[in-house]
Design an enzyme around this catalytic site. Structure first.
Site, short mmCIF file in Angstrom:
data_model
loop_
_atom_site.label_atom_id
_atom_site.label_comp_id
_atom_site.label_asym_id
_atom_site.label_seq_id
_atom_site.Cartn_x
_atom_site.Cartn_y
_atom_site.Cartn_z
N THR A 35 0.83 -1.21 0.00
CA THR A 35 0.00 0.00 0.00
C THR A 35 0.87 1.26 0.00
O THR A 35 0.48 2.30 -0.50
CB THR A 35 -0.92 0.06 1.24
N ARG A 36 2.06 1.10 0.60
CA ARG A 36 2.96 2.26 0.71
C ARG A 36 4.38 1.74 0.92
O ARG A 36 4.56 0.55 1.25
CB ARG A 36 2.53 3.18 1.86
N GLY A 113 -10.43 -14.99 5.03
CA GLY A 113 -11.07 -13.83 5.66
C GLY A 113 -12.24 -13.31 4.86
O GLY A 113 -12.98 -12.44 5.31
N SER A 142 -10.05 -20.88 5.44
CA SER A 142 -9.19 -20.39 6.52
C SER A 142 -8.25 -21.49 7.04
O SER A 142 -8.42 -22.66 6.71
CB SER A 142 -10.07 -19.91 7.68
N CYS A 143 -7.32 -21.06 7.86
CA CYS A 143 -6.37 -22.01 8.46
C CYS A 143 -7.11 -23.08 9.26
O CYS A 143 -6.78 -24.27 9.21
CB CYS A 143 -5.38 -21.27 9.35
N ASN A 144 -8.15 -22.68 10.00
CA ASN A 144 -8.90 -23.65 10.80
C ASN A 144 -9.67 -24.63 9.92
O ASN A 144 -9.65 -25.84 10.15
CB ASN A 144 -9.88 -22.93 11.73
N ASP A 174 -1.39 -13.07 15.45
CA ASP A 174 -0.15 -13.61 14.87
C ASP A 174 1.04 -12.99 15.60
O ASP A 174 0.93 -11.89 16.15
CB ASP A 174 -0.09 -13.27 13.38
N HIS A 196 -16.31 -21.40 12.29
CA HIS A 196 -15.17 -22.22 11.86
C HIS A 196 -15.57 -23.60 11.36
O HIS A 196 -15.16 -24.02 10.28
CB HIS A 196 -14.17 -22.36 13.01
N HIS A 222 -3.23 -22.59 16.75
CA HIS A 222 -4.56 -22.94 17.24
C HIS A 222 -4.54 -24.41 17.65
O HIS A 222 -3.76 -25.19 17.09
CB HIS A 222 -5.62 -22.86 16.14
#
Ligand SMILES: NC(=O)c1ccc[n+]([C@@H]2O[C@H](COP(=O)([O-])OP(=O)(O)OC[C@H]3O[C@@H](n4cnc5c(N)ncnc54)[C@H](OP(=O)(O)O)[C@@H]3O)[C@@H](O)[C@H]2O)c1
Length: 346
Positions: A35-36, A113, A142-144, A174, A196, A222
């Site tokens: 973004t920058r 997400g 997702s990871c889960n 994280d 989930h 998790h």
């Protein structure tokens, strides 16, 4: 054919996906966005990934040169040289990028997400690689959900029916994220059931599953506490379930009592010991001595390295969407061997 891959969002997931893609001989990174001109640009420069600006505004693009980084243009310019874009922007931000991908005529992959309703298609290799073949776009779950699918899909494939209740003990943030908590509390997710478990049904609708979740003050992994009801006549034993999982890719089974790996801290130390980049563990970790089948009820725990189990799945999803590998196991083997070679861990 070498698939040209763009990464939109070079953060926790984006930088890992970029390296996993770079490790493959059938794909290449054509650019990553920031973004920058801030944290993350130096890493992209070291890796040799062309930097593009997330936005097309000329003043935002020019800011990179002022900070000493070569910027090759805005997102529109990057999409012109890509076959497929992996959207690794923060959760719920990706939805606003979909139109841009569709107008540019590139294929697209979102992350967990984003909502399944937005993409209409979700992906995890063990569940639905074939359904994603040649699709315009998808969402790597997702990871889960990825972790749950790794153990539940083979169980479902054996039993033909499965009903699951699970509790997700979730990391608060994280390791590189200083803005989230809790740091001294256990925070239940009061929306019951949590999203989930049911998210597994976006890739394997036949599995009946619900979940509850709590966030705890840890950053590294998790843990899932899973209770699965198998149908009558399942024909399995505790040992045969373990044997089934040991033949599946991306599952590590270890005996906590024998190895001394009894907590997520030791699991992560193990990942560092075997030389994984960033200390990542693409596989999920199942404690063999925590698996128990009593009658039709299967109990087990598994640990998920939230920042990395989805990384190789993005590579396999690219092959599915581009239609270059129809066999999920062949794709997974190629992905994992290439990453291992690239990291010098074979
Ligand atoms: N972290 C995890 O444990 C995890 C696990 C599985 C799935 N996911 C999912 O993966 C996605 C990315 O998560 P993350 O943890 O990698 O987030 P992150 O570390 O915050 O990284 C997101 C990156 O996206 C960039 N960005 C901000 N606005 C953007 C926009 N409008 N368009 C494109 N890029 C933008 C940011 O760039 P700048 O740095 O340049 O400002 C940032 O580096 C989310 O959907 C998340 O739910 C995360």
């Amino acid at each position: 054919m070498v698939i040209k891959v763009a990464i939109n969002g070079y953060g926790t997931i984006g930088k890992r996906v970029a390296d996993a893609v770079d490790a493959q001989d059938d794909m290449e990174i054509v650019g990553v966005t920031k973004t920058r001109p801030a944290f993350g640009c130096d890493l992209a420069v070291r890796k040799g990934y062309p930097i593009y600006c997330t936005y097309d505004d000329s003043d935002k693009i020019a800011a990179f040169a002022s900070a000493g980084y070569e910027c090759h243009g805005g997102l529109t310019d990057l999409l012109e040289v890509a076959d497929i874009v992996i959207d690794c922007s923060p959760g719920k931000v990706g939805a606003s990028n979909l139109d841009k991908y569709q107008s540019a005529g590139v294929k697209w992959i979102f992350q967990g997400g984003e909502k399944h309703a937005m993409t209409g298609m979700s992906y995890t290799s063990s569940a639905n690689h074939a359904e994603n073949l040649n699709a315009d776009g998808t969402r790597v779950v997702s990871c889960n959900t990825t972790g749950l699918s790794r153990t539940l899909v083979p169980l479902y494939n054996h039993c033909g029916k499965l009903s699951v209740e699970c509790t997700m003990i979730r990391r608060a943030a994280d390791p590189g994220d200083s803005s989230k908590g809790p740091i001294n509390a256990i925070k239940p997710v009061l929306k019951v059931p949590s999203h989930h478990g049911p998210d597994v049904m976006t890739v394997k609708p036949e599995i009946s599953i619900n979940s509850m979740a709590v966030a705890v003050p840890t950053t590294i992994m998790h843990v899932h506490v899973i209770v699965a009801q198998l149908p009558d006549g399942h024909g399995l034993t505790t040992e045969s379930v373990i044997d089934m999982w040991s033949k599946q890719p991306r599952i590590i089974l270890m005996d906590g009592g024998e190895t001394g790996i009894t907590t997520t801290a030791e699991v992560m130390e193990y990942a560092r010991d075997i030389g994984r980049k960033w200390g990542d563990l693409h596989e999920i970790f199942v404690w063999r001595d925590g698996v128990k089948l009593e009658g039709n009820t299967l109990y087990y725990f598994q640990a998920i390295h939230q920042e990395s189990d989805v990384i190789p799945e993005n590579v396999d999803a690219i092959r599915a969407l581009m239609g270059t590998e129809s066999d999920w196991l062949a794709s997974v083997a190629k992905t994992d061997q290439s990453i291992a070679k690239y990291n010098n861990i074979l």
